[in-house]
Design a protein around this motif. Structure first.
Motif, PDB file in Angstrom:
ATOM      1  N   THR A 101      21.365  -2.800  53.480  1.00  0.00           N
ATOM      2  CA  THR A 101      21.954  -2.690  52.146  1.00  0.00           C
ATOM      3  C   THR A 101      23.473  -2.620  52.280  1.00  0.00           C
ATOM      4  O   THR A 101      24.008  -2.440  53.382  1.00  0.00           O
ATOM      5  CB  THR A 101      21.487  -1.401  51.440  1.00  0.00           C
ATOM      6  OG1 THR A 101      21.843  -0.303  52.275  1.00  0.00           O
ATOM      7  CG2 THR A 101      19.990  -1.404  51.203  1.00  0.00           C
ATOM      8  N   ARG A 102      24.157  -2.696  51.159  1.00  0.00           N
ATOM      9  CA  ARG A 102      25.619  -2.643  51.188  1.00  0.00           C
ATOM     10  C   ARG A 102      26.117  -1.400  51.912  1.00  0.00           C
ATOM     11  O   ARG A 102      27.074  -1.463  52.680  1.00  0.00           O
ATOM     12  CB  ARG A 102      26.150  -2.662  49.743  1.00  0.00           C
ATOM     13  CG  ARG A 102      27.654  -2.658  49.700  1.00  0.00           C
ATOM     14  CD  ARG A 102      28.213  -2.748  48.292  1.00  0.00           C
ATOM     15  NE  ARG A 102      29.667  -2.669  48.376  1.00  0.00           N
ATOM     16  CZ  ARG A 102      30.467  -2.569  47.340  1.00  0.00           C
ATOM     17  NH1 ARG A 102      29.985  -2.555  46.122  1.00  0.00           N
ATOM     18  NH2 ARG A 102      31.764  -2.499  47.523  1.00  0.00           N
ATOM     19  N   ASP A 103      25.441  -0.263  51.695  1.00  0.00           N
ATOM     20  CA  ASP A 103      25.882   0.976  52.337  1.00  0.00           C
ATOM     21  C   ASP A 103      25.195   1.228  53.683  1.00  0.00           C
ATOM     22  O   ASP A 103      25.273   2.321  54.225  1.00  0.00           O
ATOM     23  CB  ASP A 103      25.710   2.173  51.392  1.00  0.00           C
ATOM     24  CG  ASP A 103      24.260   2.357  50.949  1.00  0.00           C
ATOM     25  OD1 ASP A 103      23.403   1.520  51.327  1.00  0.00           O
ATOM     26  OD2 ASP A 103      23.969   3.320  50.228  1.00  0.00           O
ATOM     27  N   GLY A 104      24.507   0.221  54.212  1.00  0.00           N
ATOM     28  CA  GLY A 104      24.071   0.306  55.600  1.00  0.00           C
ATOM     29  C   GLY A 104      22.652   0.769  55.858  1.00  0.00           C
ATOM     30  O   GLY A 104      22.299   1.043  57.003  1.00  0.00           O
ATOM     31  N   ARG A 105      21.822   0.846  54.842  1.00  0.00           N
ATOM     32  CA  ARG A 105      20.423   1.233  55.081  1.00  0.00           C
ATOM     33  C   ARG A 105      19.599  -0.012  55.439  1.00  0.00           C
ATOM     34  O   ARG A 105      19.728  -1.058  54.796  1.00  0.00           O
ATOM     35  CB  ARG A 105      19.845   1.921  53.847  1.00  0.00           C
ATOM     36  CG  ARG A 105      20.415   3.341  53.639  1.00  0.00           C
ATOM     37  CD  ARG A 105      20.070   3.890  52.266  1.00  0.00           C
ATOM     38  NE  ARG A 105      20.706   3.111  51.200  1.00  0.00           N
ATOM     39  CZ  ARG A 105      20.075   2.633  50.132  1.00  0.00           C
ATOM     40  NH1 ARG A 105      18.808   2.861  49.949  1.00  0.00           N
ATOM     41  NH2 ARG A 105      20.734   1.931  49.232  1.00  0.00           N
ATOM     42  N   ALA A 106      18.741   0.123  56.441  1.00  0.00           N
ATOM     43  CA  ALA A 106      17.967  -1.030  56.911  1.00  0.00           C
ATOM     44  C   ALA A 106      16.981  -1.507  55.853  1.00  0.00           C
ATOM     45  O   ALA A 106      16.254  -0.705  55.262  1.00  0.00           O
ATOM     46  CB  ALA A 106      17.216  -0.665  58.181  1.00  0.00           C
ATOM     47  N   VAL A 107      16.952  -2.807  55.632  1.00  0.00           N
ATOM     48  CA  VAL A 107      16.028  -3.414  54.676  1.00  0.00           C
ATOM     49  C   VAL A 107      14.890  -4.094  55.418  1.00  0.00           C
ATOM     50  O   VAL A 107      13.742  -4.061  55.000  1.00  0.00           O
ATOM     51  CB  VAL A 107      16.761  -4.454  53.797  1.00  0.00           C
ATOM     52  CG1 VAL A 107      15.793  -5.175  52.865  1.00  0.00           C
ATOM     53  CG2 VAL A 107      17.882  -3.795  53.006  1.00  0.00           C
ATOM     54  N   LYS A 108      15.215  -4.727  56.527  1.00  0.00           N
ATOM     55  CA  LYS A 108      14.210  -5.516  57.235  1.00  0.00           C
ATOM     56  C   LYS A 108      14.529  -5.522  58.720  1.00  0.00           C
ATOM     57  O   LYS A 108      15.697  -5.568  59.113  1.00  0.00           O
ATOM     58  CB  LYS A 108      14.253  -6.959  56.688  1.00  0.00           C
ATOM     59  CG  LYS A 108      13.102  -7.811  57.107  1.00  0.00           C
ATOM     60  CD  LYS A 108      13.141  -9.183  56.453  1.00  0.00           C
ATOM     61  CE  LYS A 108      12.038 -10.050  57.061  1.00  0.00           C
ATOM     62  NZ  LYS A 108      12.059 -11.418  56.543  1.00  0.00           N
ATOM     63  N   VAL A 109      13.477  -5.440  59.537  1.00  0.00           N
ATOM     64  CA  VAL A 109      13.624  -5.563  60.984  1.00  0.00           C
ATOM     65  C   VAL A 109      12.754  -6.729  61.420  1.00  0.00           C
ATOM     66  O   VAL A 109      11.579  -6.794  61.060  1.00  0.00           O
ATOM     67  CB  VAL A 109      13.176  -4.262  61.692  1.00  0.00           C
ATOM     68  CG1 VAL A 109      13.234  -4.423  63.202  1.00  0.00           C
ATOM     69  CG2 VAL A 109      14.025  -3.074  61.260  1.00  0.00           C
ATOM     70  N   GLN A 110      13.321  -7.684  62.127  1.00  0.00           N
ATOM     71  CA  GLN A 110      12.526  -8.807  62.630  1.00  0.00           C
ATOM     72  C   GLN A 110      11.937  -8.476  63.995  1.00  0.00           C
ATOM     73  O   GLN A 110      12.502  -7.676  64.737  1.00  0.00           O
ATOM     74  CB  GLN A 110      13.406 -10.052  62.769  1.00  0.00           C
ATOM     75  CG  GLN A 110      13.756 -10.715  61.453  1.00  0.00           C
ATOM     76  CD  GLN A 110      14.439 -12.061  61.691  1.00  0.00           C
ATOM     77  OE1 GLN A 110      15.266 -12.192  62.575  1.00  0.00           O
ATOM     78  NE2 GLN A 110      14.098 -13.050  60.884  1.00  0.00           N
ATOM     79  N   ARG A 111      10.843  -9.166  64.324  1.00  0.00           N
ATOM     80  CA  ARG A 111      10.211  -8.930  65.614  1.00  0.00           C
ATOM     81  C   ARG A 111      10.679  -9.962  66.644  1.00  0.00           C
ATOM     82  O   ARG A 111       9.887 -10.542  67.363  1.00  0.00           O
ATOM     83  CB  ARG A 111       8.687  -8.919  65.427  1.00  0.00           C
ATOM     84  CG  ARG A 111       8.255  -7.801  64.465  1.00  0.00           C
ATOM     85  CD  ARG A 111       6.764  -7.749  64.222  1.00  0.00           C
ATOM     86  NE  ARG A 111       6.292  -8.867  63.421  1.00  0.00           N
ATOM     87  CZ  ARG A 111       5.040  -8.991  62.997  1.00  0.00           C
ATOM     88  NH1 ARG A 111       4.142  -8.078  63.294  1.00  0.00           N
ATOM     89  NH2 ARG A 111       4.682 -10.029  62.263  1.00  0.00           N
ATOM     90  N   THR A 112      11.991 -10.251  66.618  1.00  0.00           N
ATOM     91  CA  THR A 112      12.594 -11.184  67.580  1.00  0.00           C
ATOM     92  C   THR A 112      13.822 -10.504  68.190  1.00  0.00           C
ATOM     93  O   THR A 112      14.141  -9.375  67.843  1.00  0.00           O
ATOM     94  CB  THR A 112      13.068 -12.469  66.877  1.00  0.00           C
ATOM     95  OG1 THR A 112      14.114 -12.104  65.952  1.00  0.00           O
ATOM     96  CG2 THR A 112      11.941 -13.140  66.103  1.00  0.00           C
TER      97      THR A 112
END
Lengths: 403, 403
Positions: A101-112
């Protein structure tokens, strides 16, 4: 090709680089939360505040290259990344987020591995500029983790093994690693270069296994044993990727004085993919092809994307600079003419990223989930440097020289 | 609109349905391992042996609808699915695979509900035909699991919660569930219909929350609380999806006698998305739009895909059949003219799936990872049935009637 022609290329490229840098400098920096906005519309408006980590990392890595005045922005971007990009899971392992997000919270983590790759790129570049040893150490630690995932055990990536999921080797993986090896060793002297020498060799060997069908094609995916895979995945060709691998190999060959590798890179990763990947009807490079001439399943296969053209420009100009073979400069000129006719936006600066097969603008934003401050400035800066080298040396020294 | 015109529509549609069924009957069945090949080239050649579960499930579900002679194929496909689709993980939970090898080994598992949805569709359809109670029970059990994931706890889907990943409501989820509610209750009598009544009501309420901006737009994603989301994701419109939701709602409204819901479906899910989603320059429906008129980030946003046109045909013909409002038949005719001019392949049968914005074939395969024996035959069969109903009733009964 006259000196005037090379001067003219250089002039246009310098001008485009200035305009590109101006664009990102003006619109991309988030002064409130740090980091960079990467979703910029045609005129620079922020149309989405999500921050894609590939592009954050690339931007930090790239902003500095040759553009000293960005010191402030560059460090601000690095601090944002270091603060937010790493995400721990419940079992104490960590990955880099794909998107924040704009303030740095993780939205998505890829498995690569790719978010981690661009994280290393950013950290290492930043540590070089600031002299921060701790940051350099972190870059090296993440690199060690990456090498472990790739060469030893991928289970930490979080993709559960499945019985029908044959291990495959995607060319993207050794390419990215080779790029990082160059990053972590260049400008740090022979000691650092030796440290990553075996990983570099492994990457080159892995990349070369993608030359298939008796040397007539570079295939994007092969089996773990280096054989052609069945089905679409096995037949997939990505001309831009092959060209990019080509100039990675040229750099490596120059560094280690491997003339055979240089010739393989030119013949099989640059000339061949360019000839099979060029659209003779409309001009430009296809995004994907099927080696048997079937229709790829990627919806954008026939679209003309900015980045393969960037890679082709670098590949041909670097190959020409190393060999002075005239046909390589002719191919560069062919790509140059298409690229500068179609991609730059005269109105608002920077380049369009996505054209239809016949060269019309299909998506008009300047930055998006996969387009940021990366391929365009990297290409323009490398080409400018190569042209500088050619123009200074022209007439005084023939034959190959290191890049 | 004359009876002759309706007869002509019906003739073309019947003919196209026959050709579509012939195509899949001829090329799709894997006689060695069971199940269906779904990657079929323009002329029916199998260009990849992977079996995509969405399409396996849909094909089993659809093959039977009104096409009794496929009994054998249909059961063979169901047996393949039951044997191979479910994959257990190390903690004893299971998911349906997204993609299987030719002999049924799982290649990929998605962290969404959709493979399970099509698995239920197949099982239920098969249990109806065979009278297999055990199979019906399994369909109901999987449905219960699905409802749990959607309404209670999504953690079993395998996506770890992330601090920046705001819970969002994608219209696809209640649409799929509503489709399954119809599937599990239709033709099974009022008892079964009551069993899923509350889930059905929940789905309808969820779908209606996607009407935003004072009723002027259907947005594909909203917050868990039913508010507009920030950024591209929040502004995304998918005209084909809205039209499909429209006819799902029409069916539901007819079943439960809800005339207000019928009118909402027609005004907000059918007429409005059709008018904003139609490309006035080249004809056809856009794949994606941004409600503020910005450029979507989906590379295929301006391409014309087969399935939104299928959904539009069904939506307008069903709406006309229920209301006899002439403007709905006019819109049907507009979609019909574009669709039958551009999508059917006169040479080899079946439809092309992917056209450029100006209507040229961009990808020429007939089946791929997301195109199978589903939207085309479902659309043609539903339209044929609706036209039968219209032609029999024409002149004898005006006004709305149930579908």
């Amino acid at each position: 090709m006259s000196v005037q022609q090379l001067e003219q290329f250089r002039e246009t490229i310098r001008n485009q680089l200035d305009r590109t840098v101006d664009f990102w400098l003006k619109y991309s920096h988030d002064t409130q939360y740090g980091g960079f906005f990467t979703c910029l519309g045609r005129d620079g408006q922020v149309y989405d505040e999500l921050k894609y980590v590939w592009l954050q990392g690339r931007q930090v890595g790239d902003l500095y290259i040759g553009v000293i005045e960005f010191n402030f922005l560059f460090c601000a971007g690095g601090a944002f990344l270091r603060k937010h990009a790493r995400v721990s899971n419940s079992s104490g392992q960590w990955k880099c987020a794909f998107c924040l997000t704009r303030d740095g919270r993780a939205v998505k983590v890829q498995r690569t591995i790719f978010s981690e790759c661009f994280y290393i790129l950013a950290l290492d570049e930043l540590s070089r500029v600031t002299g921060d040893k701790d940051m350099q150490l972190e870059a090296e630690q993440v690199m060690a983790q990456l090498v472990h995932w790739v060469q030893v055990d991928p289970s930490g990536l979080g993709r559960p093994p499945l019985p029908g999921d044959t291990p495959t080797s995607s060319m993207a993986v050794p390419m990215m690693l080779l790029c990082l090896v160059q990053q972590l060793s260049e400008a740090r002297g022979p000691q650092e270069a030796l440290k990553y020498q075996s990983v570099g060799q492994w990457c080159v060997q892995q990349i070369l296994r993608h030359v298939q069908r008796g040397g007539t094609a570079v295939l994007e995916n092969v089996s773990a044993g280096g054989q052609e895979l069945k089905g679409c995945q096995g037949r997939l060709q990505n001309p831009g990727h092959a060209l990019e691998a080509g100039w990675f190999l040229l750099q490596y060959a120059a560094q280690w004085g491997q003339q055979d590798l240089r010739d393989t890179a030119i013949t099989q990763f640059i000339k061949q993919p360019f000839h099979s990947g060029w659209d003779v009807e409309h001009g430009g490079l296809f995004s994907f092809l099927d080696v048997d001439g079937l229709c790829p399943t990627q919806l954008e296969w026939s679209m003309k994307l900015w980045w393969p053209h960037c890679e082709a420009l670098v590949a041909f100009l670097m190959a020409y600079t190393q060999t002075r073979r005239p046909e390589l400069l002719e191919s560069f000129t062919q790509v140059y003419n298409y690229t500068f006719k179609h991609f730059p936006d005269e109105q608002s600066g920077e380049w369009f990223g996505y054209l239809t097969q016949d060269g019309k603008v299909a998506l008009d934003f300047k930055g998006g989930p996969f387009k940021g401050f990366f391929h365009v400035p990297r290409c323009l800066l490398l080409c400018e440097n190569l042209l500088d080298q050619l123009l200074q040396k022209d007439g005084t020294r023939a034959g190959p020289g290191p890049v």
